[in-house]
Design an enzyme around this catalytic site. Structure first.
Site, PDB file in Angstrom:
ATOM      1  N   GLY A 121      -0.147   1.301 -10.008  1.00 26.60           N
ATOM      2  CA  GLY A 121      -0.599   0.986  -9.102  1.00 26.60           C
ATOM      3  C   GLY A 121      -0.219   2.067  -7.528  1.00 26.60           C
ATOM      4  O   GLY A 121      -0.551   2.495  -7.588  1.00 26.60           O
ATOM      5  N   HIS A 122       0.954   1.922  -7.556  1.00 24.86           N
ATOM      6  CA  HIS A 122       1.247   3.033  -6.317  1.00 24.86           C
ATOM      7  C   HIS A 122       1.238   4.225  -6.876  1.00 24.86           C
ATOM      8  O   HIS A 122       1.265   5.066  -6.197  1.00 24.86           O
ATOM      9  CB  HIS A 122       2.821   2.301  -6.374  1.00 24.86           C
ATOM     10  CG  HIS A 122       3.072   1.168  -5.661  1.00 24.86           C
ATOM     11  ND1 HIS A 122       4.093   0.223  -6.645  1.00 24.86           N
ATOM     12  CD2 HIS A 122       3.133   0.695  -4.886  1.00 24.86           C
ATOM     13  CE1 HIS A 122       4.272  -0.878  -6.301  1.00 24.86           C
ATOM     14  NE2 HIS A 122       3.804  -0.775  -4.559  1.00 24.86           N
ATOM     15  N   HIS A 158       5.335   1.094  -9.720  1.00 17.42           N
ATOM     16  CA  HIS A 158       4.146   0.652 -11.003  1.00 17.42           C
ATOM     17  C   HIS A 158       3.125   1.511 -10.484  1.00 17.42           C
ATOM     18  O   HIS A 158       3.093   2.402  -9.697  1.00 17.42           O
ATOM     19  CB  HIS A 158       3.882  -0.556 -10.992  1.00 17.42           C
ATOM     20  CG  HIS A 158       3.384  -1.254  -9.724  1.00 17.42           C
ATOM     21  ND1 HIS A 158       2.062  -0.653  -9.445  1.00 17.42           N
ATOM     22  CD2 HIS A 158       3.644  -2.689  -9.000  1.00 17.42           C
ATOM     23  CE1 HIS A 158       1.826  -1.604  -8.350  1.00 17.42           C
ATOM     24  NE2 HIS A 158       3.117  -2.072  -7.770  1.00 17.42           N
ATOM     25  N   SER A 166       4.379  -5.846  -8.407  1.00 22.53           N
ATOM     26  CA  SER A 166       6.122  -5.444  -8.539  1.00 22.53           C
ATOM     27  C   SER A 166       6.174  -6.644  -8.702  1.00 22.53           C
ATOM     28  O   SER A 166       7.473  -7.025  -9.660  1.00 22.53           O
ATOM     29  CB  SER A 166       6.947  -4.717  -6.777  1.00 22.53           C
ATOM     30  OG  SER A 166       6.075  -3.761  -6.183  1.00 22.53           O
ATOM     31  N   GLY A 185       9.044  -0.474  -2.380  1.00 22.60           N
ATOM     32  CA  GLY A 185       9.379  -0.234  -4.258  1.00 22.60           C
ATOM     33  C   GLY A 185       8.761  -0.623  -4.877  1.00 22.60           C
ATOM     34  O   GLY A 185       7.689  -0.814  -5.245  1.00 22.60           O
ATOM     35  N   ALA A 186       9.998  -0.420  -6.295  1.00 25.23           N
ATOM     36  CA  ALA A 186       9.293  -1.395  -8.125  1.00 25.23           C
ATOM     37  C   ALA A 186       8.271  -0.954  -7.846  1.00 25.23           C
ATOM     38  O   ALA A 186       7.585  -1.503  -8.732  1.00 25.23           O
ATOM     39  CB  ALA A 186       9.591  -2.589  -7.489  1.00 25.23           C
ATOM     40  N   GLN A 193      -3.746  -6.863   4.370  1.00 26.04           N
ATOM     41  CA  GLN A 193      -3.982  -6.195   5.183  1.00 26.04           C
ATOM     42  C   GLN A 193      -4.207  -4.388   4.878  1.00 26.04           C
ATOM     43  O   GLN A 193      -4.004  -3.813   6.216  1.00 26.04           O
ATOM     44  CB  GLN A 193      -2.620  -5.426   3.607  1.00 26.04           C
ATOM     45  CG  GLN A 193      -1.686  -4.491   4.045  1.00 26.04           C
ATOM     46  CD  GLN A 193      -0.220  -4.099   3.796  1.00 26.04           C
ATOM     47  OE1 GLN A 193       0.835  -5.387   3.843  1.00 26.04           O
ATOM     48  NE2 GLN A 193      -0.261  -3.177   2.503  1.00 26.04           N
ATOM     49  N   GLY A 202      -3.536   0.396  -0.816  1.00 28.68           N
ATOM     50  CA  GLY A 202      -4.286   0.259  -2.129  1.00 28.68           C
ATOM     51  C   GLY A 202      -5.336  -1.347  -1.348  1.00 28.68           C
ATOM     52  O   GLY A 202      -4.900  -2.043  -0.652  1.00 28.68           O
ATOM     53  N   LYS A 225      -5.638  -3.862  -2.935  1.00 24.39           N
ATOM     54  CA  LYS A 225      -4.886  -5.280  -4.198  1.00 24.39           C
ATOM     55  C   LYS A 225      -4.425  -6.067  -2.972  1.00 24.39           C
ATOM     56  O   LYS A 225      -4.691  -7.255  -2.898  1.00 24.39           O
ATOM     57  CB  LYS A 225      -3.243  -4.557  -4.707  1.00 24.39           C
ATOM     58  CG  LYS A 225      -2.365  -5.431  -4.908  1.00 24.39           C
ATOM     59  CD  LYS A 225      -2.629  -6.086  -6.443  1.00 24.39           C
ATOM     60  CE  LYS A 225      -1.571  -7.282  -6.445  1.00 24.39           C
ATOM     61  NZ  LYS A 225      -0.149  -7.731  -5.777  1.00 24.39           N
TER      62      LYS A 225
HETATM   63  P1  AMP Z   1       4.092  -2.795  -1.715  1.00 18.63           P
HETATM   64  O1  AMP Z   1       4.863  -1.993  -2.218  1.00 18.63           O
HETATM   65  O2  AMP Z   1       3.655  -3.798  -2.480  1.00 18.63           O
HETATM   66  O3  AMP Z   1       4.100  -2.673  -0.824  1.00 18.63           O
HETATM   67  O4  AMP Z   1       2.263  -1.782  -2.459  1.00 18.63           O
HETATM   68  C1  AMP Z   1       2.297  -0.319  -1.490  1.00 18.63           C
HETATM   69  C2  AMP Z   1       1.194   0.318  -1.321  1.00 18.63           C
HETATM   70  O5  AMP Z   1       0.528   0.425  -2.541  1.00 18.63           O
HETATM   71  C3  AMP Z   1      -0.057  -0.800  -0.712  1.00 18.63           C
HETATM   72  O6  AMP Z   1      -0.235  -0.121   0.146  1.00 18.63           O
HETATM   73  C4  AMP Z   1       0.156  -1.889  -1.723  1.00 18.63           C
HETATM   74  O7  AMP Z   1      -2.030  -2.588  -1.796  1.00 18.63           O
HETATM   75  C5  AMP Z   1      -0.669  -0.722  -2.346  1.00 18.63           C
HETATM   76  N1  AMP Z   1      -0.697  -1.328  -4.348  1.00 18.63           N
HETATM   77  C6  AMP Z   1       0.177  -2.496  -5.360  1.00 18.63           C
HETATM   78  N2  AMP Z   1      -0.390  -2.662  -6.178  1.00 18.63           N
HETATM   79  C7  AMP Z   1      -1.182  -2.064  -5.763  1.00 18.63           C
HETATM   80  C8  AMP Z   1      -1.832  -2.011  -7.563  1.00 18.63           C
HETATM   81  N3  AMP Z   1      -2.272  -2.582  -8.456  1.00 18.63           N
HETATM   82  N4  AMP Z   1      -3.433  -0.863  -7.119  1.00 18.63           N
HETATM   83  C9  AMP Z   1      -3.000  -0.261  -6.079  1.00 18.63           C
HETATM   84  N5  AMP Z   1      -2.685  -0.053  -5.434  1.00 18.63           N
HETATM   85  C10 AMP Z   1      -1.567  -0.901  -5.103  1.00 18.63           C
END
Ligand code: AMP
Length: 278
Positions: free
Chosen positions: A34-35, A32, A184, A29-30, A151, A145, A147
């Site tokens: 990127g997600h 942006h 996030s 969540g949170a 993982q 991602g 990023k």
């Molecule tokens: P998170 O909510 O941080 O666990 O991220 C969920 C998914 O979104 C994960 O696969 C992250 O790698 C991807 N993600 C987070 N930030 C970015 C970004 N800036 N660009 C691309 N993918 C992202």
């Protein structure tokens, strides 16, 4: 768009869509931009897109970090609806873990270095929650991602080792104009912090340039470490030059080898990670 909080309802709804190709984006969540790139791709490439929003307690080694993790479910759902997401799976911790799992996943080399060294138990938590989510959603495609490079490597191993019948799709890192990777956690930075954090990407690009010019990894790391020391608002954790596949350290640049530079630093008590691949 359906917002579902229980495992059973998610399973029943997805089962009723017989033959549909499911694209899945797991998140905490949170959300942006990127997600949203991951979600848009899942929408484009599948009949049904599912995004999970779950701040997974078992992958946080630091309780303070878990407590401070931003939670913005209403806003997230609005963004997801706008890009045409079909299902949001947003379970509570009790729903996901009526009993905390006692099993341990061991990713060997992949989990003991970098993030694993500084966040013990993190990849065990990631492996278990991703496995559970894959079992619940049963996607044909899952979007992650770059990023979170380590993982991606861990989930890739998980999919292979446990024969999950799905395709992993790794999407490029989406950045702010300043170069700062969207995250996030950026929400917890002050305005000054946000502009200071642009140095993370600059330090990766500088490392790439120096490494390609023929400096050894050690020499690059020394230069970068001095640059961080000049900016005392940073507390660096690691900065490593590694092989993209194995995550093993590399000493010298070799054209044709897929190389990554990965880093983690604290800024304003927020832990930030980033990487580039070349
Ligand atoms: P998170 O909510 O941080 O666990 O991220 C969920 C998914 O979104 C994960 O696969 C992250 O790698 C991807 N993600 C987070 N930030 C970015 C970004 N800036 N660009 C691309 N993918 C992202």
């Amino acid at each position: 768009m359906r917002i579902i909080n229980t495992i059973i309802e998610t399973q029943q709804f997805l089962k009723s869509q017989s033959g549909a190709q499911i694209g899945f984006v797991p998140t905490m969540g949170a959300l942006h931009a990127g997600h949203m790139e991951l979600v848009k791709r899942a929408v484009r490439e599948n009949d049904i897109s599912v995004c999970s929003i779950f701040v997974n307690p078992t992958q946080f080694n630091n309780p303070e970090d878990l407590k401070k993790y931003p939670r913005t479910l209403e806003e997230d759902c609005k963004m997801l609806e706008e890009v045409g997401c079909d299902v949001v799976f947003a379970p509570s911790a009790e729903e996901m873990y009526p009993n905390l799992p006692k099993m341990k996943l061991d990713f060997g080399d992949l989990e003991t270095k970098l993030e694993g060294e500084f966040r013990p138990g993190h990849f065990n938590g990631v492996g278990i929650v991703v496995s559970k989510l894959f079992h619940i959603v049963k996607p044909q495609r899952a979007y992650f991602g770059q990023k979170d490079l380590q993982q991606c490597a861990v989930v890739n191993r998980l999919v292979k080792d446990l024969s999950f019948d799905l395709k992993l799709i790794i999407c490029d890192t989406v950045r702010e104009e300043s170069g700062l990777a969207m995250s996030s956690r950026n929400r917890r930075l002050s305005e000054t912090g946000r502009s200071q954090a642009a140095f993370l990407y600059q330090s990766l690009k500088l490392g790439e340039k120096l490494f390609k010019e023929g400096l050894t990894a050690l020499e690059v790391k020394e230069k970068i470490s001095r640059a961080y020391a000049d900016r005392s608002y940073f507390t660096p954790e690691y900065y490593e030059i590694i092989d993209f596949e194995t995550l093993n350290n590399i000493d010298l640049y070799k054209k044709g080898n897929k190389t990554a530079i990965v880093l983690a630093v604290f800024l304003e008590e927020v832990r930030l990670i980033d990487n580039i691949v070349f």
